[in-house]
Design a protein around this motif. Structure first.
Motif, PDB file in Angstrom:
ATOM      1  N   ASP A 113      -0.447   1.349  -3.361  1.00 51.30           N
ATOM      2  CA  ASP A 113      -1.132   0.296  -2.775  1.00 51.30           C
ATOM      3  C   ASP A 113      -0.943   0.477  -1.181  1.00 51.30           C
ATOM      4  O   ASP A 113       0.134   0.670  -0.756  1.00 51.30           O
ATOM      5  CB  ASP A 113      -0.278  -1.143  -3.566  1.00 51.30           C
ATOM      6  CG  ASP A 113      -1.107  -2.397  -3.072  1.00 51.30           C
ATOM      7  OD1 ASP A 113      -2.231  -2.347  -2.687  1.00 51.30           O
ATOM      8  OD2 ASP A 113      -0.649  -3.180  -3.714  1.00 51.30           O
ATOM      9  N   HIS A 141      -0.367  -5.444  -8.691  1.00 52.03           N
ATOM     10  CA  HIS A 141      -0.135  -6.331  -7.501  1.00 52.03           C
ATOM     11  C   HIS A 141      -1.203  -7.459  -7.493  1.00 52.03           C
ATOM     12  O   HIS A 141      -0.887  -8.530  -7.614  1.00 52.03           O
ATOM     13  CB  HIS A 141       0.076  -5.742  -6.276  1.00 52.03           C
ATOM     14  CG  HIS A 141       1.179  -4.746  -6.129  1.00 52.03           C
ATOM     15  ND1 HIS A 141       1.481  -3.681  -5.195  1.00 52.03           N
ATOM     16  CD2 HIS A 141       2.535  -4.926  -6.959  1.00 52.03           C
ATOM     17  CE1 HIS A 141       2.534  -3.206  -5.432  1.00 52.03           C
ATOM     18  NE2 HIS A 141       3.274  -3.754  -6.388  1.00 52.03           N
ATOM     19  N   TYR A 154      -0.722 -11.374  -8.365  1.00 54.34           N
ATOM     20  CA  TYR A 154      -1.070 -12.532  -7.360  1.00 54.34           C
ATOM     21  C   TYR A 154      -2.073 -13.454  -7.892  1.00 54.34           C
ATOM     22  O   TYR A 154      -2.013 -14.705  -7.634  1.00 54.34           O
ATOM     23  CB  TYR A 154      -1.559 -11.906  -6.288  1.00 54.34           C
ATOM     24  CG  TYR A 154      -1.740 -12.813  -5.012  1.00 54.34           C
ATOM     25  CD1 TYR A 154      -0.703 -12.993  -4.239  1.00 54.34           C
ATOM     26  CD2 TYR A 154      -2.975 -13.441  -4.726  1.00 54.34           C
ATOM     27  CE1 TYR A 154      -0.783 -14.021  -3.090  1.00 54.34           C
ATOM     28  CE2 TYR A 154      -3.224 -14.299  -3.642  1.00 54.34           C
ATOM     29  CZ  TYR A 154      -2.058 -14.812  -2.844  1.00 54.34           C
ATOM     30  OH  TYR A 154      -2.207 -15.532  -1.924  1.00 54.34           O
ATOM     31  N   ASP A 183       5.894  -6.361  -1.007  1.00 56.56           N
ATOM     32  CA  ASP A 183       5.908  -5.029  -1.729  1.00 56.56           C
ATOM     33  C   ASP A 183       5.996  -3.777  -1.117  1.00 56.56           C
ATOM     34  O   ASP A 183       5.885  -2.555  -1.996  1.00 56.56           O
ATOM     35  CB  ASP A 183       4.749  -5.041  -2.696  1.00 56.56           C
ATOM     36  CG  ASP A 183       4.833  -6.375  -3.694  1.00 56.56           C
ATOM     37  OD1 ASP A 183       5.910  -6.441  -4.262  1.00 56.56           O
ATOM     38  OD2 ASP A 183       3.522  -6.646  -4.208  1.00 56.56           O
TER      39      ASP A 183
END
Ligand code: BEZ
Ligand code: MG
Length: 361
Positions: free
Chosen positions: A54, A96, A100, A173
């Motif tokens: 990511d 992620h 979210y 993160d």
């Protein structure tokens, strides 16, 4: 990984940093049947042979102005990665984004936004000017300023939307921040823009993680020597140490600067201020840097006199900056050094005000 992308760097390197961002996500450019760049596509996990990574991409204002199609390309890459039906342990972009989405009840398009920058028409993170003015507080001010300025997400449409919460969530993160160095003429202590952008995002990461204990390391990919082999990656600590030794503490460098008189002293001051900017944003500058800068420029009476004659204003600023670095606990000079530095600062102030009665005047 938090990546800082500048416009000119991508022009000079035929899109090197853009390619790094695409590769980390496990994506590549897509070309139409005429060979024209048409968008992004996924590299399948088997071909990729590793998990996707990511990324959060922060753009300079100049990148935004120069490379609008490439913004859409990067946004599409992140969206495709987040949309891929793959095991979550192999695809943190999706992992992620789904987390979210669940928390904020938004669509995947929003949750997968990974390209951030300024609002239209705005440039920079303002961290540089706060550091320059020395008025900022040690709490959230730098991180808050950075996030307010760079909290605009650019999606596949290329239009910026204010997404401060998402930026904070993505930054929480991040395990490292990275930027390429693409020009031999500039180092990370030459101009304030490096600590404004890369330092700024590092500070915002620190805050997003909830405090100072969890500091994400900062890396510089030096692309200035080897254009074929991928360059040399250094920690920020190493990069600042290298630049301090080869520039500021190197007589060839500072004597060259001093030949330029007034402007040369100002350049020395700018480098000291930019060094403090890295301490302020990352805390990753070693204390010896300030000790040796003090010894070279402020504690040697002859050098201090030369600087003061050429540019009294910048000379006072050098002294005050080194004292500020002490006050902010970036180095811990011994009693004798501190007193000598304070006296040097007072002497320089007196010279600036025309009341100095010391030797040689
Ligand atoms: C840019 O090209 O994006 C850039 C150049 C210099 C300073 C900051 C950004
Ligand atoms: Mg500036």
């Amino acid at each position: 990984v938090a990546l800082v992308l500048w416009g000119t760097d991508n022009l000079k390197s035929e899109g090197g940093p853009i390619a790094q961002a695409l590769a980390l996500m496990g994506t590549k450019p897509r070309f139409d049947s005429y060979g024209r760049l048409a968008g992004a596509e996924l590299i399948d996990l088997q071909t990729l042979g590793r998990q996707r990574i990511d990324v959060v991409i922060t753009l300079s204002g100049i990148f935004r102005d120069l490379l609008p199609l490439q913004i859409k390309l990067l946004a599409e890459a992140a969206y495709l990665a987040a949309s891929a039906d793959e095991p979550l342990d192999m695809n943190p972009v999706r992992r992620h984004a789904l987390a979210y989405q669940a928390q904020h009840r938004c669509d995947l398009e929003t949750a997968s936004l990974r390209v951030f920058g300024n609002a239209d028409g705005a440039y920079g993170a303002n961290v540089g000017s706060l550091v320059d003015n020395a008025q900022w507080d040690a709490g959230d001010e730098l991180a808050e300023t950075y996030s307010r300025r760079k909290g605009f997400a650019y999606g596949r449409s290329g239009k910026p939307m204010q997404q401060g919460e998402l930026l904070k969530s993505v930054l929480a993160d991040v395990s490292l921040a990275y930027q390429n160095l693409e020009s031999v003429e500039l180092g990370v202590t030459t101009i304030d823009t490096y600590f404004d952008t890369l330092g700024g995002v590092s500070k915002a990461i620190q805050r997003a993680k909830g405090g100072s204990a969890d500091v994400a390391p900062v890396y510089i990919g030096d692309q200035t020597r080897d254009t074929h082999g991928g360059g040399t990656v250094r920690t920020l600590t190493e990069q600042v140490a290298l630049e301090t030794r080869t520039r500021m503490l190197n007589p060839k460098w500072y004597e060259g600067m001093l030949k330029h008189g007034y402007e040369g002293v100002r350049q020395i001051e700018v480098h000291v201020t930019n060094t403090l900017g890295w301490s302020a944003t990352t805390g990753q500058v070693q204390p010896w840097v300030y000790q040796q800068l003090s010894e070279t420029f402020m504690l040697d009476p002859e050098m201090r006199d030369r600087l003061a004659r050429l540019n009294p204003t910048a000379s006072v600023r050098v002294a005050n900056r080194l004292l500020e670095a002490y006050e902010r606990n970036y180095w811990q000079p011994d009693e004798a050094t501190l007193n000598a530095l304070r006296r040097a600062g007072e002497e320089l102030e007196d010279r600036l005000e025309g009341v100095y009665e010391g030797a040689g005047t």
